[in-house]
Design a protein around this motif. Structure first.
Motif: not given
Length: 403
Positions: A131, A37-38, A49, A116, A30, A33-34, A120, A326, A135
């Motif tokens: 979030v 997403g950022h 990032s 995730f 997670f 993947l976050s 989203r 996070l 994400l």
């Protein structure tokens, strides 16, 4: 398929440990993947990032260490006569344990993907407002990058497990000899070597890491561009501070086996009773196997204490936290994995002493004596390692918090 069939017939405690590995893999999946997403939501913040992705290396190492520790205690990793007859010898069992570890981590990665996508809003519901921006909700996902991040932990865990559990041929001349003092006293040569070499090197590396971090923090201007964000009054960490923490971690990992052996030697010194003698001998014999995970746990605890002090400085000066939730998830994941690794290795050492424990019970030792000996070992190690972790954290954070 064989790994799945063996999993169906294993003990519930073994399944619980595998689920623990899957949960840890889900947590780091997670986080990865976050970071993706950022990057999708903020293409103009490419450096931020990349920093988020780089910080994921610490929990990845913690999860891989936990996966390997669980694989070492897995009964499926031991050679069995029935499986040896069909060609699954030591090499085959090591590969089977690696596959089982990779399957557990893949299960966690799948759960992380579902969570995730659900947060989203990609699975039939609106994204969660808290979030959504974090994400990258509303931005299309690159499937190649998604799969690459998801399979990082399963591949690393499987490969590391296969390497650690591979059969090794004993080196010539390393067989124990009854005439050697270490064998006569029940102290392995590896434990004695840990005291003679690992402890001084570990202390030296830890001191060098603290000195390097202090020098880098004091000589680097606060306005310069540095490598990683720091949760404190500084915006970034100087590269020298990162190198200092690397030395500190390596030093603690090298020093803790020697410290464990030394604690056992002190417990068994003088004219000990049965309780102190049993506790001290076990610590000496298991110092190498138990000391390294304890060193990692000390390093993690020192990092958490230092970060807590720097977070408090940031709250006092700015009134807000530099990072979002996070950061707490990653810190909790690392701490939980390090603690679970120590407990898993402790269970492994208990299983390795099963014959000795049975012999003690046969000659009249009570179960309460064994439990009190285990409790004494835990109290002694806590009393020794807790102040060391606190001192390292204070010394490492002092030059950063004073800027």
């Amino acid at each position: 398929m064989l790994a799945l069939r063996l999993a169906r017939g294993t003990h519930p405690l073994v399944l619980l440990r595998r689920l623990m590995v899957a949960a840890a893999s889900a947590g780091i999946g997670f986080l990865l993947l976050s970071a993706l997403g950022h990057a999708l939501a903020h293409p103009e913040q490419a450096t931020g990032s990349a920093v988020r992705l780089l910080w994921c290396l610490v929990p990845i190492v913690a999860v891989v260490q936990l996966a390997v520790a669980v694989a070492r205690t897995d009964p499926a990793a031991r050679t069995q006569p029935g499986l040896s007859s069909v060609g699954l010898g030591p090499v085959g069992m090591a590969l089977l344990a690696a596959v089982s570890t990779a399957v557990s981590c893949t299960l966690g990665s799948v759960f992380a993907l579902v969570a995730f996508l659900g947060l989203r809003g990609d699975i039939g519901r609106a994204p969660y407002s808290g979030v959504a921006d974090m994400l990258g909700a509303g931005h299309p996902l690159p499937y190649a990058g998604l799969l690459t991040l998801l399979f990082v932990v399963p591949v690393l865990s499987g490969v590391t497990t296969a390497v650690v559990l591979r059969p090794r041929k004993p080196a010539p001349g390393n067989s124990p000899e009854p005439s050697r003092p270490a064998a006569a006293e029940g102290q392995p040569a590896s434990a004695s070597a840990a005291v003679s070499t690992g402890l001084p090197w570990g202390v030296a590396l830890t001191a060098a890491g603290i000195a390097l971090g202090s020098y880098a923090a004091r000589t680097t201007p606060a306005s310069s561009d540095r490598l990683l964000p720091l949760p404190g009054r500084l915006d970034t960490i100087p590269p020298g501070v990162v190198g200092g923490w690397v030395f500190i971690v390596i030093g603690l990992v090298l020093a803790c086996p020697g410290l464990t052996h030394l604690c056992g030697k002190l417990l068994a010194s003088g004219r000990p009773g049965a309780l102190r003698l049993l506790s001290g001998r076990v610590l000496q014999e298991e110092s190498t196997r138990l000391g390294r995970p304890l060193g990692v746990l000390c390093a993690v605890a020192s990092g958490v204490l230092a970060a807590t002090q720097l977070y408090g400085t940031a709250l006092d000066s700015t009134g807000h936290r530099p990072f979002g939730p996070l950061t707490g998830v990653g810190a909790a994941l690392v701490m939980a994995c390090a603690t679970a690794t120590v407990l898993t290795v402790a269970l492994e050492t208990k299983g390795a002493r099963s014959d000795t424990t049975a012999a003690l019970l046969r000659i009249g030792a009570s179960s309460s004596l064994l439990r009190r000996a285990a409790a004494l070992r835990g109290v002694v190690m806590l009393a020794v390692l807790a102040p060391i972790s606190w001192a390292v954290a204070e010394l490492a954070a002092l030059p950063l918090s004073s800027r």
